[in-house]
Every structure is written in C-alpha cells, then in structure tokens.
Design an enzyme around this catalytic site. Structure first.
Site, short mmCIF file in Angstrom:
data_model
loop_
_atom_site.label_atom_id
_atom_site.label_comp_id
_atom_site.label_asym_id
_atom_site.label_seq_id
_atom_site.Cartn_x
_atom_site.Cartn_y
_atom_site.Cartn_z
N CYS A 1 -0.01 4.23 2.52
CA CYS A 1 0.21 3.60 3.87
C CYS A 1 1.73 4.28 3.76
O CYS A 1 1.76 4.22 4.98
CB CYS A 1 0.37 2.34 4.19
SG CYS A 1 -1.69 1.34 3.83
N CYS B 1 0.79 -1.28 -0.21
CA CYS B 1 -0.03 -0.37 0.10
C CYS B 1 1.07 1.16 -0.11
O CYS B 1 1.38 1.32 0.80
CB CYS B 1 -0.77 -0.01 1.23
SG CYS B 1 -2.29 1.57 1.63
#
Length: 105
Positions: free
Chosen positions: A33, A30
């Site tokens: 993230c 991600c």
C-alpha cells in the site's frame, strides 16, 4: 487533483459530490500500500482522469467504507460511478488500476 483522505463519515458526501471516484483501501502496516502511494498521486494528477476524484480510505479504521466495496485484501481499489460501486480489485500494479479507471464512463 489531490488524493483525498476520507473516513466512513465522509464517504457518502464525497461520492455524492463527485460522479466518478476511485477509492484506494490501505492499512498502515501494508508495505505494498505504501509503495503504491506515489503511483496513486501521479494518477490523480494525470489529465486522462481529471474528472475522477481519488480517495484514500484506511481499511482498518473505516469498516463501513471497506464493507461497501467488499474489500478483503490490501491494497484494493474500487471504482464508483453515480454513487454506485461498480467494481473492486486487489492489486499493486499500476497498469491494472489504469484499466479499472478506464471502466468509468
């Protein structure tokens, strides 16, 4: 305070040891993230949140922790007070996470 990386096996003990917690749910793939990591570390060291423990959970490797917060998108953040999950949000905006932290009494 440091951001603490935890697993399913450590979640309950961490929440029992700390009355207030915020959990960031992420995955290694991600991008959003990864971009949020320095912001989360900065918030963990912010004096306003000195009574809150900051926890990191890999959502892919820890299905129990993910399920407790109802995480379906990443990055997600959950606040926990007295061992009870209060709210979970999906965001990559620091100001939204600050607002979430403000909901901890």
């Amino acid at each position: 305070m440091e951001v603490i990386e935890i697993t399913d096996q450590e979640l309950d003990a961490q929440l029992a040891a700390h009355p207030k917690a915020i959990i960031k749910y992420y995955a290694d793939w991600c991008g959003a993230c990864k971009l949020f990591n320095p912001k989360f570390k900065r918030l963990a060291n912010d004096e306003r949140f000195s009574d809150v423990v900051f926890l990191n959970v890999n959502a892919e490797n820890n299905p129990e922790a993910r399920g407790k917060a109802g995480v379906s998108n990443l990055p997600s953040f959950a606040i926990v007070e007295g061992g009870q999950f209060k709210e979970t949000i999906f965001t990559s905006k620091e100001e939204i996470v600050v607002e979430l932290l403000g909901k901890l009494n």
